[in-house]
Enzyme design. Structure first.
Site, short mmCIF file in Angstrom:
data_model
loop_
_atom_site.label_atom_id
_atom_site.label_comp_id
_atom_site.label_asym_id
_atom_site.label_seq_id
_atom_site.Cartn_x
_atom_site.Cartn_y
_atom_site.Cartn_z
N SER A 141 0.85 -1.19 0.00
CA SER A 141 0.00 0.00 0.00
C SER A 141 0.89 1.23 0.00
O SER A 141 2.09 1.16 0.29
CB SER A 141 -0.88 0.01 1.25
OG SER A 141 -1.55 1.25 1.42
N TYR A 154 -2.74 -0.95 10.25
CA TYR A 154 -2.69 -1.07 8.79
C TYR A 154 -1.27 -0.81 8.28
O TYR A 154 -0.75 -1.55 7.45
CB TYR A 154 -3.68 -0.10 8.16
CG TYR A 154 -3.87 -0.31 6.67
CD1 TYR A 154 -4.56 -1.42 6.20
CD2 TYR A 154 -3.36 0.58 5.74
CE1 TYR A 154 -4.74 -1.63 4.83
CE2 TYR A 154 -3.54 0.39 4.38
CZ TYR A 154 -4.23 -0.72 3.93
OH TYR A 154 -4.39 -0.93 2.59
#
Length: 271
Positions: A141, A154
């Site tokens: 990401s 995350y």
């Protein structure tokens, strides 16, 4: 890598980038072993992919279930007889500060976003090693490059994917198996709407965070899939998806500690 007549195993294929990657591969006549936790969404992707005249197998799968992942290679081989490409795309999101994040939710996210990637690589690397040319693609990401507040879990998972992938690439150097790590920026998928958040957050706070996230998730998933596929075909070790991710990745390199001082508008958002 030429994906024509290859067999690709793709997780998170039921929606978003995963579905669009499946269709982009199908257009190139790449046969597919599709996996997703949502069997209904998985079936919809499979129907669309089969329209391109390729062989598609469906594998409902929880990537956090190590036993299920370990059994997947045999099921794929029974359907396709080979595996040339592994794309670990499945992932979930979790917002909130570290203090707000329960141990249960933190572990839930890590089991899917990181442990699932490791388990899939462990399961399929022996089959990939048998092919003349093969590749592993792990989707990290933008938050595997930068670290906004209220995303501790995350970011931890996506930095872990990045570190694992980069080290594994060096271990595979000189072999027939290549490695690509992908860092998507703001792609307009459902990851924000399906994300878990702090239990104590009000509905108004959740809607506010969702609205903030949607403003940043702008790139259409098909465009992101095309960028990723081009990176695979060019054997790129790293693929950064989107101008936002590209700009922020360079800013982080230039100012690795203080780059957030230049981004006060998003530094504390739960993206």
């Amino acid at each position: 890598m030429q994906v024509n007549n290859c067999v690709a195993v793709l997780t998170g294929a039921g929606s978003g980038i995963g579905r669009c990657l499946a269709l982009a591969l199908a257009k190139q006549h790449c046969h597919l072993a599709l996996a997703d936790l949502n069997a209904e969404a998985l079936a919809e992707t499979a129907v669309q992919a089969r329209a391109f005249g390729i062989k598609v197998s469906e594998h409902p799968l929880d990537v956090a279930d190590r036993a299920a992942v370990a059994a997947l290679p045999a099921a794929v081989m029974a359907e396709h007889g080979k595996v040339d490409l592994l794309i670990n795309n499945a992932g979930v999101a979790l917002g909130g500060t570290f203090a707000q994040t329960s141990e249960e939710n933190f572990d839930w996210l890590m089991r899917i976003n990181f442990d699932g990637v490791v388990s899939m690589c462990r399961a399929f690397l022996p089959l990939l090693s048998e092919r003349p040319v093969a590749r592993i693609v792990n989707v990290s990401s933008l938050f595997g490059l930068i670290t906004p507040a209220q995303n501790t879990a995350y970011c931890a998972s996506k930095f872990a994917v990045r570190g694992f992938s980069n080290s594994l690439r060096l271990e595979l150097e000189g072999s027939n198996v290549g490695m690509t790590v992908v860092h998507p920026g703001g792609v307009a998928t459902a990851i924000a709407t399906s994300a878990r958040g702090p239990a104590e957050a009000t509905e108004e706070q959740r809607q506010e965070k969702l609205a903030q996230a949607k403003k940043l998730l702008r790139m259409p998933p098909p465009k992101a899939a095309d960028i990723i596929l081009r990176g695979i075909e060019r054997d790129k070790p790293r693929v950064i998806v989107g101008n936002d991710a590209l700009i922020l990745s360079w800013l982080e390199r230039l100012l690795p500690v203080n780059y957030w001082r230049l981004l006060p508008g998003i530094a504390t958002r739960n993206n």
